[in-house]
Design an enzyme around this catalytic site. Sequence first.
Site, mmCIF file in Angstrom:
data_model
loop_
_atom_site.group_PDB
_atom_site.id
_atom_site.type_symbol
_atom_site.label_atom_id
_atom_site.label_comp_id
_atom_site.label_asym_id
_atom_site.label_seq_id
_atom_site.Cartn_x
_atom_site.Cartn_y
_atom_site.Cartn_z
ATOM 1 N N THR A 84 0.865 -1.186 0.000
ATOM 2 C CA THR A 84 0.000 0.000 0.000
ATOM 3 C C THR A 84 0.900 1.235 0.000
ATOM 4 O O THR A 84 1.029 1.947 0.996
ATOM 5 C CB THR A 84 -0.939 -0.054 1.220
ATOM 6 N N GLY A 85 1.563 1.441 -1.138
ATOM 7 C CA GLY A 85 2.449 2.586 -1.298
ATOM 8 C C GLY A 85 1.831 3.586 -2.258
ATOM 9 O O GLY A 85 0.600 3.662 -2.398
ATOM 10 N N ALA A 86 2.710 4.337 -2.952
ATOM 11 C CA ALA A 86 2.242 5.395 -3.848
ATOM 12 C C ALA A 86 1.253 4.853 -4.886
ATOM 13 O O ALA A 86 0.221 5.473 -5.160
ATOM 14 C CB ALA A 86 3.446 6.030 -4.542
ATOM 15 N N GLY B 281 -0.143 1.361 -5.054
ATOM 16 C CA GLY B 281 -1.179 0.491 -4.477
ATOM 17 C C GLY B 281 -2.147 1.270 -3.609
ATOM 18 O O GLY B 281 -3.362 0.993 -3.629
ATOM 19 N N LYS C 40 6.310 0.613 -22.445
ATOM 20 C CA LYS C 40 6.471 1.288 -21.139
ATOM 21 C C LYS C 40 7.952 1.475 -20.834
ATOM 22 O O LYS C 40 8.362 2.526 -20.322
ATOM 23 C CB LYS C 40 5.772 0.473 -20.052
HETATM 24 N N1 LIG Z 1 4.799 5.732 -8.019
HETATM 25 C C1 LIG Z 1 4.401 5.778 -9.286
HETATM 26 O O1 LIG Z 1 3.849 6.802 -9.732
HETATM 27 C C2 LIG Z 1 4.600 4.621 -10.196
HETATM 28 C C3 LIG Z 1 5.132 3.411 -9.753
HETATM 29 N N2 LIG Z 1 5.233 2.348 -10.624
HETATM 30 C C4 LIG Z 1 5.744 1.052 -10.171
HETATM 31 O O2 LIG Z 1 4.872 0.540 -9.173
HETATM 32 C C5 LIG Z 1 5.583 -0.284 -8.251
HETATM 33 C C6 LIG Z 1 5.318 0.240 -6.837
HETATM 34 O O3 LIG Z 1 5.872 1.542 -6.768
HETATM 35 P P1 LIG Z 1 5.469 2.623 -5.648
HETATM 36 O O4 LIG Z 1 4.067 2.462 -5.230
HETATM 37 O O5 LIG Z 1 5.925 3.923 -6.165
HETATM 38 O O6 LIG Z 1 6.402 2.159 -4.446
HETATM 39 P P2 LIG Z 1 6.269 2.497 -2.903
HETATM 40 O O7 LIG Z 1 7.620 2.294 -2.320
HETATM 41 O O8 LIG Z 1 5.590 3.808 -2.706
HETATM 42 O O9 LIG Z 1 5.275 1.375 -2.391
HETATM 43 C C7 LIG Z 1 5.642 0.067 -2.103
HETATM 44 C C8 LIG Z 1 4.939 -0.315 -0.828
HETATM 45 O O10 LIG Z 1 5.225 -1.676 -0.517
HETATM 46 C C9 LIG Z 1 5.308 -1.756 0.896
HETATM 47 N N3 LIG Z 1 6.026 -2.943 1.335
HETATM 48 C C10 LIG Z 1 7.317 -3.278 1.130
HETATM 49 N N4 LIG Z 1 7.601 -4.441 1.735
HETATM 50 C C11 LIG Z 1 6.465 -4.837 2.345
HETATM 51 C C12 LIG Z 1 6.122 -5.950 3.148
HETATM 52 N N5 LIG Z 1 7.011 -6.884 3.469
HETATM 53 N N6 LIG Z 1 4.855 -6.044 3.601
HETATM 54 C C13 LIG Z 1 3.950 -5.100 3.308
HETATM 55 N N7 LIG Z 1 4.210 -4.021 2.555
HETATM 56 C C14 LIG Z 1 5.461 -3.895 2.083
HETATM 57 C C15 LIG Z 1 6.056 -0.505 1.293
HETATM 58 O O11 LIG Z 1 5.854 -0.278 2.664
HETATM 59 P P3 LIG Z 1 6.760 0.737 3.521
HETATM 60 O O12 LIG Z 1 5.951 1.990 3.525
HETATM 61 O O13 LIG Z 1 6.890 0.091 4.840
HETATM 62 O O14 LIG Z 1 8.071 0.875 2.787
HETATM 63 C C16 LIG Z 1 5.414 0.528 0.383
HETATM 64 O O15 LIG Z 1 4.296 1.125 0.992
HETATM 65 C C17 LIG Z 1 7.050 -0.214 -8.677
HETATM 66 O O16 LIG Z 1 7.380 -1.319 -9.478
HETATM 67 C C18 LIG Z 1 7.124 1.083 -9.498
HETATM 68 O O17 LIG Z 1 8.165 1.049 -10.438
HETATM 69 C C19 LIG Z 1 4.781 2.429 -11.920
HETATM 70 C C20 LIG Z 1 4.278 3.590 -12.407
HETATM 71 C C21 LIG Z 1 4.196 4.796 -11.614
HETATM 72 C C1 LIG Z 2 6.580 6.709 -16.561
HETATM 73 C C2 LIG Z 2 6.647 7.110 -15.110
HETATM 74 C C3 LIG Z 2 7.688 8.158 -14.959
HETATM 75 C C4 LIG Z 2 5.310 7.675 -14.735
HETATM 76 O O1 LIG Z 2 4.286 6.741 -14.944
HETATM 77 C C5 LIG Z 2 6.880 5.925 -14.219
HETATM 78 O O2 LIG Z 2 6.504 4.834 -14.577
HETATM 79 C C6 LIG Z 2 7.544 6.009 -12.900
HETATM 80 O O3 LIG Z 2 7.649 7.075 -12.289
HETATM 81 O O4 LIG Z 2 7.980 4.946 -12.442
#
Ligand SMILES: NC(=O)C1=CN([C@@H]2O[C@H](COP(=O)(O)OP(=O)(O)OC[C@H]3O[C@@H](n4cnc5c(N)ncnc54)[C@H](OP(=O)(O)O)[C@@H]3O)[C@@H](O)[C@H]2O)C=CC1
Ligand SMILES: CC(C)(CO)C(=O)C(=O)O
Length: 338
Positions: A28-30, A32, A209
Amino acid sequence: MEVRFDSNFNSSARRSLSENRSYAILGTGALGGFYGARLQQAGIDVHFLLRSDYEYVKKHGLFIESPDGTFRLPQVNAYRNVHDMPCCDVIVVALKTTQNNLLRQMLPCLVKDNSVVLVLQNGLGVEEEVAGIVGSNRVMGGLCFTCNDKVAPGHFRHLHYGVITLAEYAYDYLACGITKRMLQVKTDFERAGILIQLAEDLLLARWKKLICNIPFNGLTVVLNATIKDLISDVHTRALVEEMMQEMVTVAAAYHRAIADDYIEKRLKYIAKMGPYRTSTKIDFDYRRSLEVEAIFGNPLRAAQQAGIDTPQLAMLYRQLKFLDTYYCTDRAIAVLAH
Ligand SMILES: NC(=O)C1=CN([C@@H]2O[C@H](COP(=O)(O)OP(=O)(O)OC[C@H]3O[C@@H](n4cnc5c(N)ncnc54)[C@H](OP(=O)(O)O)[C@@H]3O)[C@@H](O)[C@H]2O)C=CC1
Ligand SMILES: CC(C)(CO)C(=O)C(=O)O
């Protein structure tokens, strides 16, 4: 192989599109946190796995800031452990790929007969990894064009876009066409106001992508720049375009043709992301492990296997490996401690 959608789609199949499905959000990060909250807001049954934010979110819920509407969910189904979560229809993988070693233990607790695992991570080969755990017929990929960041515990900021390209995975990334369950997932996300594009060929969608992720996620880190900086400067823009062209060539070696005007169109689209840092730069700024292997290493190895020379990608990969090793990982912490 998954049942393909055909033009005689009958009324019971149509009804199944509007059935209630449950979602598990792993990470549940950015990403999820944003998509999961939007699904719950639309009345869908969502279960969130958390780590450091667990106590906070259990007590206060989630808060989403977005140009499409800011909202709070005071109560969510929050879990610290997958063993406490129910099996769900759709399991969304939204961890960083650097945590994918955890999936072998997590996914079997959550899948039931008809579950599908939806991999929303960036990179190449991530679905194959998941298929090795749950089987090739239970995996779908989702390519997210969105700019999201975490602002505080349980508080996420969505800045731009949000569209997801969905495609089925099959062994060896064979193109699968459009399936009924793709339509089901699309129905749910669209109910939540998220635009979904359906793609017949996951590998093609992945290369498209990567054409964006490789230059932008990589160069924002090594040049300490934003997307806007990279596009505005004549030298970095040329570098971005060269890297994009390298990926078009590798995709072609895997029989995935990408149209000549794709690069120009994507640059215009990405330019609207403005000063966004990219998810990899956000990791670097917090000195978290970088997704080097999934986003850069796997495409580089795919290029090498196809006999294609990608000098820009090779250099970027090595630079990122250095930064990841000495600035971001446990090893760096150990080095600093001495
Ligand atoms: N952010 C974006 O705009 C974009 C992201 N992506 C892709 O999406 C994916 C996720 O990225 P993003 O959401 O940014 O990453 P984040 O780091 O924001 O989120 C990942 C989450 O996973 C949690 N986590 C890690 N380990 C565990 C565990 N053992 N149990 C439970 N939760 C856990 C982290 O918790 P904790 O807070 O404790 O670290 C964190 O909240 C990546 O592959 C990224 O490349 C793709 C497009 C855009
Ligand atoms: C393409 C971009 C920059 C935004 O969706 C991305 O996938 C990221 O920040 O990981």
